[in-house]
Design a protein around this motif. Structure first.
Motif, mmCIF file in Angstrom:
data_model
loop_
_atom_site.group_PDB
_atom_site.id
_atom_site.type_symbol
_atom_site.label_atom_id
_atom_site.label_comp_id
_atom_site.label_asym_id
_atom_site.label_seq_id
_atom_site.Cartn_x
_atom_site.Cartn_y
_atom_site.Cartn_z
ATOM 1 N N ALA A 1 44.597 86.923 46.139
ATOM 2 C CA ALA A 1 43.881 85.790 46.711
ATOM 3 C C ALA A 1 42.674 86.136 47.228
ATOM 4 C CB ALA A 1 44.727 84.909 47.455
ATOM 5 N N ALA A 2 42.692 87.235 48.069
ATOM 6 C CA ALA A 2 41.554 87.818 48.766
ATOM 7 C C ALA A 2 40.460 88.279 47.741
ATOM 8 C CB ALA A 2 42.053 88.840 49.815
ATOM 9 N N THR A 3 40.800 88.967 46.581
ATOM 10 C CA THR A 3 39.715 89.245 45.524
ATOM 11 C C THR A 3 39.311 88.035 44.889
ATOM 12 O OG1 THR A 3 41.018 91.250 45.244
ATOM 13 C CG2 THR A 3 39.560 90.722 43.317
ATOM 14 N N ALA A 4 40.096 87.000 44.715
ATOM 15 C CA ALA A 4 39.463 85.624 44.218
ATOM 16 C C ALA A 4 38.715 85.154 45.057
ATOM 17 C CB ALA A 4 40.874 84.870 43.702
ATOM 18 N N GLY A 5 39.150 84.984 46.234
ATOM 19 C CA GLY A 5 38.091 84.381 47.324
ATOM 20 C C GLY A 5 36.904 85.180 47.363
ATOM 21 N N GLY A 6 36.955 86.414 47.182
ATOM 22 C CA GLY A 6 35.536 87.029 47.205
ATOM 23 C C GLY A 6 34.747 86.801 45.993
ATOM 24 N N GLY A 7 35.499 86.881 44.868
ATOM 25 C CA GLY A 7 34.636 86.116 43.528
ATOM 26 C C GLY A 7 34.038 84.939 43.793
ATOM 27 N N LEU A 8 34.724 83.974 44.378
ATOM 28 C CA LEU A 8 34.320 82.815 44.616
ATOM 29 C C LEU A 8 33.226 82.682 45.682
ATOM 30 C CD1 LEU A 8 34.619 79.633 44.161
ATOM 31 C CD2 LEU A 8 36.213 79.606 46.300
ATOM 32 N N ALA A 9 33.195 83.586 46.492
ATOM 33 C CA ALA A 9 32.059 83.704 47.398
ATOM 34 C C ALA A 9 30.613 84.237 46.874
ATOM 35 C CB ALA A 9 32.355 84.797 48.325
ATOM 36 N N PHE A 10 30.862 85.033 45.750
ATOM 37 C CA PHE A 10 29.533 85.436 45.020
ATOM 38 C C PHE A 10 29.234 84.350 44.188
ATOM 39 C CE2 PHE A 10 31.671 89.841 45.160
ATOM 40 C CZ PHE A 10 30.604 90.392 45.614
ATOM 41 N N VAL A 11 30.103 83.410 43.540
ATOM 42 C CA VAL A 11 29.753 82.072 42.969
ATOM 43 C C VAL A 11 28.803 81.249 43.987
ATOM 44 C CG1 VAL A 11 30.387 80.264 41.760
ATOM 45 C CG2 VAL A 11 31.178 82.548 41.214
ATOM 46 N N VAL A 12 29.493 81.091 44.926
ATOM 47 C CA VAL A 12 28.653 79.930 46.050
ATOM 48 C C VAL A 12 27.525 80.547 46.474
ATOM 49 C CG1 VAL A 12 29.217 78.973 48.303
ATOM 50 C CG2 VAL A 12 30.971 79.078 46.626
ATOM 51 N N ARG A 13 27.401 81.774 46.725
ATOM 52 C CA ARG A 13 26.292 82.609 47.177
ATOM 53 C C ARG A 13 25.096 82.346 46.246
ATOM 54 N NH1 ARG A 13 23.352 87.477 47.960
ATOM 55 N NH2 ARG A 13 22.754 87.772 50.136
ATOM 56 N N ILE A 14 25.496 82.453 44.864
ATOM 57 C CA ILE A 14 24.288 82.255 43.758
ATOM 58 C C ILE A 14 23.904 80.575 43.759
ATOM 59 C CG2 ILE A 14 23.909 82.552 41.312
ATOM 60 C CD1 ILE A 14 25.734 84.831 41.377
ATOM 61 N N VAL A 15 24.935 79.860 43.665
ATOM 62 C CA VAL A 15 24.497 78.551 43.598
ATOM 63 C C VAL A 15 23.923 78.060 44.999
ATOM 64 C CG1 VAL A 15 25.770 75.992 43.454
ATOM 65 C CG2 VAL A 15 26.473 78.185 41.979
ATOM 66 N N GLY A 16 24.166 78.472 46.099
ATOM 67 C CA GLY A 16 23.692 78.149 47.389
ATOM 68 C C GLY A 16 22.475 78.909 47.959
ATOM 69 N N ALA A 17 21.697 79.195 46.878
ATOM 70 C CA ALA A 17 20.535 80.065 46.978
ATOM 71 C C ALA A 17 20.335 81.199 48.131
ATOM 72 C CB ALA A 17 19.530 78.856 47.493
ATOM 73 N N ASP A 18 21.425 81.982 47.805
ATOM 74 C CA ASP A 18 21.512 83.051 48.353
ATOM 75 C C ASP A 18 22.089 82.917 49.718
ATOM 76 O OD1 ASP A 18 21.243 84.758 46.227
ATOM 77 O OD2 ASP A 18 19.389 85.099 46.530
ATOM 78 N N SER A 19 22.792 81.827 50.222
ATOM 79 C CA SER A 19 23.102 81.338 51.585
ATOM 80 C C SER A 19 24.244 81.957 52.284
ATOM 81 C CB SER A 19 22.882 79.840 51.818
ATOM 82 O OG SER A 19 23.274 79.526 52.816
ATOM 83 N N ASP A 20 24.263 82.794 52.869
ATOM 84 C CA ASP A 20 25.618 83.537 53.350
ATOM 85 C C ASP A 20 26.118 82.692 54.287
ATOM 86 O OD1 ASP A 20 25.107 86.201 52.144
ATOM 87 O OD2 ASP A 20 23.721 86.680 53.895
ATOM 88 N N ALA A 21 25.475 81.611 54.903
ATOM 89 C CA ALA A 21 26.007 80.610 55.802
ATOM 90 C C ALA A 21 26.858 79.501 55.155
ATOM 91 C CB ALA A 21 25.040 79.893 56.505
ATOM 92 N N ALA A 22 26.599 79.358 53.999
ATOM 93 C CA ALA A 22 27.263 78.378 53.027
ATOM 94 C C ALA A 22 28.576 79.089 52.529
ATOM 95 C CB ALA A 22 26.487 78.149 51.687
ATOM 96 N N VAL A 23 28.653 80.397 52.385
ATOM 97 C CA VAL A 23 29.789 81.016 51.895
ATOM 98 C C VAL A 23 30.639 81.161 53.285
ATOM 99 C CG1 VAL A 23 30.750 83.278 51.167
ATOM 100 C CG2 VAL A 23 28.388 82.380 50.154
#
Length: 420
Positions: free
Chosen positions: A157-179
């Motif tokens: 689940a942590a690994t999947a969460g990390g993968g989801l974070a990569f997706v959100v970071r790309i969609v969110g214009a490289d926003s670490d805060a959104a992640v």
């Protein structure tokens, strides 16, 4: 498939299903939060992170908790574990939201680290509570299988969460805060999921629950001495050896993680975004190794015994880690990530089983908190050693060889102990 059959059996236990849901949401949020921290501290283009900076960040995040962790364990054996999961998750949601605001406001690094430290400290509370509660929701016959599947599912689940974070970071214009805000939402969901369990389900026994806070803190030293004596008694000596072995393997893991971070940042690619993507791929491959460990460990530990299985895992890592790590090339490193994920998680499953089977319920919270403290100290110590040994691009033959020697020493020590 045996692992599917075992999971179906465990899912018949209502308490296990609900505890597993909390673990999956909680550790999924951990994966999201950790990727956001790595991206912000190591892979931001404006930051030129060194191995020393990475080690310093790990020390700031983990060492302070190591000082208070044993006292947290004393409280964990007195507070309702369901309540620890509930309030711990809600507190992490609020703290993670604060971290996102600090990122958006370009706050000083000191404030950022304090916020991250608080999330990490509460996180250790929750993880120790999840481990201590597991024997309350499955029977003794299925404890080995539950220890194999539950923590491994959390790691996945942590690994999947990390993968989801990569997706959100790309969609969110490289926003670490959104992640980070996504992680906060998942922490909130974990807290709400814990409400599906009754207060009494996860223990500890009522006789040990809810003393006065002052009395609990005052008696912490005495209780911890009793817990250490409990662990050192002859019937539980294998648990002590397993904890020592797993701490050394955690040291190796920490050193290799810093090496991997530096290679992904500087040696394998010159683009920080590509380096972050490569790190994500390596962590995903390692997650596949964790899943394989969940499939293999119940059978292997059943045939060899948990202690001998730890020795096999350490011995395998001692042989394969230098063979695959010394080329400092992408494909061998990905293969090494899979194998080290398998051996590390396999040894951890065996260690958890030995400790839970040997330790009485009233001591489990304290023992697992000490377990976490040993992990943190080993991890930070490894980061410090790596910072001294790693060159700027991360290519260090001496570090790879040193880690292999430690793995070999663990394998030899556990083998001798089991024979005796």
């Amino acid at each position: 498939m045996a692992v599917v059959r075992d999971l179906r059996v465990l899912l018949r236990f209502q308490g296990f299903r609900r505890l597993l849901a909390v673990r999956l949401l909680s550790q999924g949020a951990d994966g999201v939060y950790q990727v956001a921290l790595a991206a912000y501290v190591v892979f931001s283009p404006e930051k030129q992170a060194s191995a020393g900076a990475i080690a310093s960040a790990m020390a700031v995040l983990l060492l302070p908790y190591s000082l208070v962790g044993p006292f947290a364990g004393v409280l964990l054996d007195r507070w309702r574990r369901r309540q620890v999961l509930l309030y711990g998750s809600l507190l992490r949601a609020g703290l993670a939201s604060g971290t996102a605001l600090l990122m958006l406001g370009n706050a000083p690094d000191g404030l950022f680290y304090v916020s991250a430290l608080c999330v990490t400290a509460v996180n250790r509370f929750v993880l120790a509570g999840l481990s201590a509660a597991l024997p309350r929701v499955v029977d003794a016959e299925r404890l080995v299988v539950a220890n194999s599947l539950s923590p491994t599912a959390g790691t996945l689940a942590a690994t999947a969460g990390g993968g989801l974070a990569f997706v959100v970071r790309i969609v969110g214009a490289d926003s670490d805060a959104a992640v980070v805000l996504l992680g906060a939402a998942l922490y909130l969901c974990a807290g709400l999921a814990s409400l599906r369990m009754t207060r009494e389900l996860l223990g500890p026994d009522r006789a040990l629950a809810r003393p006065q806070l002052t009395a609990a803190v005052t008696g912490a030293a005495r209780d911890l001495v009793a817990a250490v004596r409990h662990l050192a008694a002859p019937p539980r000596r294998e648990a002590a050896w397993a904890l020592a072995a797993m701490s050394l393997m955690r040291f190796c893991y920490g050193a290799l993680l810093v090496l991997l971070l530096m290679l992904c940042r500087y040696a394998l690619t010159s683009d920080p975004d590509e380096g972050l993507a490569l790190l994500g791929l390596a962590l995903g491959v390692s997650g596949a190794g964790f899943f394989t460990a969940a499939v293999v460990t119940p059978w292997a530990a059943g045939r060899l015994g948990p202690g001998r299985w730890i020795a096999v895992c350490a011995g395998t890592a001692a042989v394969l880690e230098p063979a695959l790590g010394l080329p400092f090339a992408t494909v061998p490193l990905l293969i090494a990530a899979f194998l080290l994920g398998l051996t590390t998680q396999g040894a951890k499953i065996a260690t958890d089983t030995v400790v839970q089977a040997a330790v009485e319920d009233g001591f489990r919270g304290r023992i697992f908190s000490v377990y976490d403290v040993l992990f943190n100290i080993a991890f930070v110590g490894a980061a410090g050693v790596a910072a001294l040994m790693l060159p700027p691009d991360g290519r260090s033959v001496p570090l790879v060889i040193t880690v292999a020697v430690i793995y070999a020493a663990v394998a030899g020590a556990m083998t001798r102990f089991e024979r005796s």
